[in-house]
Every structure is written in C-alpha cells, then in structure tokens.
Scaffold this motif. Structure first.
Motif: not given
Length: 723
Positions: A617-626, A701-703
C-alpha cells in the motif's frame, strides 16, 4: 480604530501591518522606536477600506479625518488650506503586503490658488509654487477624476517658466472640469483622495499583481495622510530612494537614485534621468552622511536589506518610507550569507538558511550566460541579473498575448508603469530606455527574477521597433538581454550553464550543519506530543537513518526526552557503537551490526503477510509522492506558484490516504508510532506556506519522514533497497 495618528502608541497585541498597512507600520517604527526625522502623519485603516469596498463610505469618517487634519496642523506648525504657512499633504496607499506602484498615491493635496500664492510668498520663489500647483492638478485629474494620462500629459507641457507652468495648470484644470472638476475645498480633496486610494485596491494592475504574488484580495489597503515636505523647493532640496545594499548584486553599501529639485514620483516613475546617491554626497555631504547613519540603523533594526524613500528640503533630511527591499535571487543569497557572517550583525546562520527558499535557488540555477563571442548592440544599467531571450515586443498587451500563445517575449518600453504589469509578468526579459535602479521596471523585474536593462543608451522605442545606436530592431526579431552586465544582443545568444556561487555552497553547508546538529529543522518535536520511553535500539535506528545528528534531533523524531536520548548515545559510545563529533553523533560499524540484529529480531515478531500488505500500500503511494515532488521541483519559474498550489493540494489528498497505512504500520511495529505526528507537523508547515517543508532533505520535512518510513518498511518486510 478607523483613523490612527502615527505618533500614538498602538494597543498591545495590535498587528500594525495588518491594521495600518506596511507603509504606515514602517512610519510607526521610525517615529516611535528609532526617532528618525519623519513628517507627521495619520492613517485611515485597512478595515475602513474593506468596509468602503463592501458598503460604501462609512458614516462619521469625514469628521474623524477633519480631526486628524487638525492634529496634523498642530504637529507641523502649519495651517491646512490657507494661512501664511500652508500645510499640504500626501495621500498614500499601503497594503499589509508590499505591492510597489500597484495602487494610487497623491501628492500636494490641499492646494488652492490662495495656497499657491502663500507658498510663493513664503519661499520667495514663484517657480516652486507654480511647479507644485501644476503637479497637484495633474495628479488629481489623472488619479481621482480619471483623466486619461496622455491627455493630462499633453495639457501639462510647458517650457519651465512660472507663467508657462500656470498656463499648463489652467489647461489641465479645464480638462479636469470635463471629468467632474477639482474641489476648491482642501478637505474635500483629501476625502476624495482617500476614496481613490481605496478604489485602487481593486484596479486591474493591483489584481494582476496580487494573483501573481499570491496576495489575499481581502486584505485591503490603508490610506496614509502625511505632511508634505518639498524636494522641489530649491537647490538644496531633492528626493531619492536608497537601498541599504545593492538589490541586484547584494553588495554592501548604500545604493539608489537621487534627483535634485524634484519630488518622489520623478524618481520612481522612471521618466527622468536620475543620478546615483553620489550626487547627494556632492551636493549635500552632511545630509548624505546623515542618510547613511539612518540606513544602517534601519537595516540593523529590521535585520534585513531595506528600501527607503527620502526627501531633502532646504538642506534638511526627512525619511518618508521604509520596507524590506525586493531583491534579485543573486542578491538574496549574497545578502543572507554576508549578514550571517558578520559577527556584529543580528542575523544567525539558521535564519540566513531559512530566508533563501528553493524558488530562489532554482532561479539562480537557470540564470545561464551569453555566448562570449557575441557583440552587444546596446548598453544600459544592469538592474536585474540573469539572461533572457525572446521576440521583441514594444507593447504590453501584445507581449501578454504572444506569451499566452507560448512565445518567449522581450518587452521593450520607454519606461514601465503599473499598467504594463500584465505584459511584464509574461516577459522573459525587460528593456527600458529611461529610468534607474529604483524605477518601476527595475523593482518589478528584481522581485520576479526577470532579467532587465534600464536606461539603454542611445535608444528609443518607436511604434513596432526598438532603435539602438541607429540599428532598428523590429518587433518579432529575437534579442537577448543580459541583466547581469546591462547588455542587449541581437538574436538568441544564450548559452547553457548554471550559476555556481560560493554563497550558495556556503548556505547548503550551513543547512547541512544545522540539520546534523538538530537546529533549524522546521518541524521539530510535534506540538502536543507526549514524551515516549526510549530504547537503545530505537535511538540507534533513528541515528542510522539520519547518518549524523545531535541528541535533540533524535529526541524530536522519537518524541522522547532529549536527556534520555543523550544518555543512550553516550552509553552506546562507551561500547564502541557510535562516536561523538563536533556536529553530533555518528554510527560506527559495530553500531550498524547491532541495529541489523535488532531489526531481524523485531521482524521475526511481525506477521509477514500483514507487513507485506502495508508495504504494498505504501509503495503505491510512494510512486505518487515522488511524481508530486518532482513535478513541483521541475516546474519552470513562470509556473512555480501554480505548481506549488497543485503540489500542496495533491499532498493534502495523499496525506488523507496515507493515514490508515501509517496507522497499520505503527500497530504492527509500535516503534513507528511517532510517524503520524511527524507527517502531520510537516503538512501543517506546508499548509502555512513553507515550501521547504515539502521536500527539503535537511529539515524534518514531509519528504524526510517519508524517506525514513520507506526505509523502515523495506527493512521490516524483509526486502532489500536494491529490489
């Protein structure tokens, strides 16, 4: 508090800028705190402006203004509207956020034929009185009555003699009569001037500027009424604008323009040939030295570069306005570093780092250069550094239209005014044939990092062309502007190459040192977080993710007691797991082995399927965040604000979907419990407008939180980073 006399103390807790506007707030500081020579003034507040725009002229305001004018008479020792020593006033706009030149200002208000004659008798100079009278009628006609500027300018032409000035004023008055006429009552002039200033908050140029700068349209502007002092009085008079440092390069020392026997509009409008401050030093050396003392006092009080307007009347100096000066990206970096390196200046390295945002560094990186073999076709004043190229355009409307179609445009004008803002915003570079370093073109260009050259020598703007030294460059032909050196080139003569400044490298070094020491993180320990028990393993794991950090920084991310964290680190140092350095603690090989062993033990107690689902689940969001962060960082300067708005909005949505994932991770591995607060604290800073708190790797930071959680989930799910 509809009307505030600026020598009166403000109630405790009052936000002076929000209530009085930046201009009047600066006058309060100079009058009440610094004791500078400031003409007396009062302000009609921003709250009144908001009521006026929503509901009309407030009842009782006329009487309040009359009472304030009476106090102004007493403070100045002059009589408003008559007498042998008449008082004239200016009516100036002033928003809570700097909007230079975007709203209206009136000078010499309170003039009548009788006042003009009294000024002639008092000064002994009919020319001064006639000049001031003509300035007033022209200004009032254009700003309050809406007489077209070209008509007012044509009617106001004269040969410089008093009789010719009076005849010109008669022509302007006749023109003004067709638009409603100039009131004979001086008080009515002031009241109408205040109305005009309030109305100018909603003019097109102010709206365009607010949209470009992200300024809240609900703030409104104040109207400050101030006793006039006359830079056009005699040969020991003049007016100028001074920066406490060079706003283009950041160099130390007073920098600005001065014009003898003139009023302020002559300098800032860019319509007159101006001289640098050396002209004041030559004309009135004692006044020049006094100005330098005041500039130093203001800069140290504000702890920043200041932009100061001043007038000299009969050899006496008056300070009319101060504000934090707009500057180029180059100057922003150099000023921040120079102030922080000066042991006698009240600015810390942490504050210097915080002042230079990512947008400034991005602008610097894209300054580029010019082909060294290229020969310039024109030279002028370097007022805003950088290199820009595009098709030449001599009209602001056409420049805006061409830019909207995707063209790169260089706007050339005799001088710019606020009415040109929409074309200036769209331009890749600016050129003017008049004006100095504090002209409208220069100020706007520096604030938006637009390369610009002013006072291009031997040049004029014709219909559809710029003529430089006999060379005619038609609209549509490419030109290159080097605002760093003040040069114009025919054709596109740009070269690639980012600016590599030692000051930028120094700021990055300071930022790294501050991050390693735990200072200047931005978020720090989240507000309201309870202190958690801390284990040796948790401390070492956090240190491993940071690489090098002070106990305070580790304590902040763990929501732990700094003393307890420091005790664990010192105990680990005694066992050879970490070492202490001047900037914090660092891991040793034995410490890394200890952490890996503890991670394996922690992982053995976690359901592999459950932590695998969390990782997926985090990995899918990770792509969005990057993609979100990259899209913002790589946006061109012209789209920086829109890109930031998109990124901030996308982050809000992403954060909402991240919450359940982080909560499940913390349920599986309680050591991760601080992450929800870390993300929330960084998001709060982003929402407050701190762009560095989205992706700065040297802040909490968020990152930063994202990267560290990603590392944790990789390890706890039994994966390897290479995968």
């Amino acid at each position: 508090m509809d009307v505030v006399f600026l020598s009166d103390p403000l109630p405790a807790g009052t936000d002076a800028k929000l209530l009085l506007g930046g201009k009047a707030a600066g006058l309060v500081t100079m009058t009440q705190e610094l004791g500078l020579p400031v003409p007396p003034a009062f302000t009609v507040t921003t709250a009144v402006c908001r009521r006026f725009l929503a509901e009309g002229w407030p009842p009782g305001l006329d009487d309040a203004v009359r009472a304030a004018l009476a106090r102004l008479e007493a403070a100045s020792g002059r009589t408003f509207g008559g007498g042998e020593r008449p008082l004239l006033v200016s009516v100036r706009s002033g928003a809570p956020v700097s909007m230079p030149g975007m709203m209206d200002t009136l000078l010499n208000v309170g003039m009548t034929p009788a006042v003009r004659e009294a000024l002639a008798r008092e000064s002994g100079d009919p020319r001064f009185a006639a000049d001031t009278w003509l300035r007033f009628v022209r200004c009032y006609a254009a700003i309050v009555l809406g007489v077209p500027e070209d008509q007012a300018s044509h009617a106001a032409m004269h040969d410089g003699t008093p009789d010719a000035m009076l005849a010109a004023a008669d022509r302007v008055q006749a023109l003004a009569d067709r638009f409603g006429g100039i009131p004979a009552d001086p008080v009515a002039q002031v009241l109408e001037g205040i109305r005009a200033v309030f109305r100018s908050w909603e003019c097109d140029r102010a709206r365009v500027f607010r949209e470009r700068e992200g300024i809240d349209g609900a703030l409104g502007t104040a109207a400050t009424v101030q006793a006039m002092v006359f830079g056009n009085l005699d040969d020991r008079s003049g007016t100028g604008v001074a920066f406490t440092r060079d706003p283009s390069t950041g160099a130390r020392g007073a920098f600005g323009d001065y014009l003898a026997r003139a009023q302020g509009e002559d300098v800032v409008a860019g319509t007159h040939a101006v001289s640098g401050l050396d002209a004041l030093r030559e004309q009135l050396p004692a006044v020049y030295d006094e100005l330098l003392r005041y500039l130093d006092r203001l800069e140290r009080h504000e702890r920043d570069m200041c932009d100061v307007e001043f007038t000299v009347m009969a050899g006496r100096l008056y300070i009319l306005q101060t504000r934090i000066g707009r500057r180029s990206p180059l100057a922003a970096v150099r000023i921040a570093v120079d102030m922080a390196e000066d042991p006698g200046f009240p600015l810390s390295r942490e504050e210097a780092v915080a002042r230079v945002g990512p947008e400034t560094l991005q602008a610097l990186a894209k300054l580029g250069g010019v082909d060294p073999a290229a020969e310039p076709v024109g030279r002028g004043l370097a007022v805003s550094p950088g290199v820009g190229a595009g098709v030449l355009c001599c009209d602001a409307d056409r420049a805006a239209a061409l830019a909207a179609e995707g063209a790169s445009v260089v706007l050339a004008r005799p001088e710019t005014s606020p009415a040109d803002v929409h074309g200036m915003v769209a331009a890749a570079a600016l050129v003017t044939t008049t004006g100095g370093v504090v002209s409208h073109a220069a100020v706007v260009a520096r604030g938006w990092a637009i390369p610009a050259v002013c006072s291009l020598q031997d040049a004029c703007v014709e219909e559809g062309a710029l003529v430089v030294g006999g060379l005619r460059i038609a609209e549509g032909e490419w030109v290159t502007v080097d605002g760093t050196r003040g040069l114009l080139f025919a054709g596109d003569r740009r070269t690639d190459g980012a600016a590599d400044l030692p000051e930028v490298r120094k700021l990055r070094q300071w930022a790294a040192e501050l991050a390693e020491s735990g200072a200047g993180d931005g978020a720090g320990a989240p507000a309201g977080a309870e202190t958690r028990p801390v284990s040796r393993y948790a401390v070492l794991r956090a240190l491993g993710l940071k690489g090098l950090a002070a106990p305070e920084r580790i304590a902040a991310v763990l929501e732990a007691d700094p003393a307890a964290v420091e005790a664990e680190l010192r105990a680990a140092a005694a066992e050879g797991l970490v070492r202490e350095t001047p900037r914090g603690f660092a891991m040793l090989p034995a410490g890394r082995e200890a952490v890996l062993a503890a991670l394996a033990e922690e992982r053995a107690g976690i359901d592999p399927a459950a932590i695998g689902r969390v990782f997926a689940a985090f990995d899918a969001l990770d792509r969005e965040f990057k993609a979100l962060v990259s899209g913002w960082q790589q946006a061109p300067p012209a789209e920086a604000e829109a890109a930031w708005a998109r990124a901030a909005a996308a982050l809000d949505d992403l954060h909402a979907r991240l919450g359940p994932v982080v909560a499940e991770a913390a349920a599986l591995a309680p050591r991760l419990a601080p992450y929800p607060r870390r993300f929330a604290a960084a998001l709060e800073a982003v929402r407050a407008g701190d762009q560095s708190m989205l992706a700065s790797p040297l802040k909490e930071s968020y990152h930063t939180a994202w990267f560290e959680l990603h590392e944790e989930l990789i390890a706890l799910s039994g994966r390897k980073r290479e995968e």
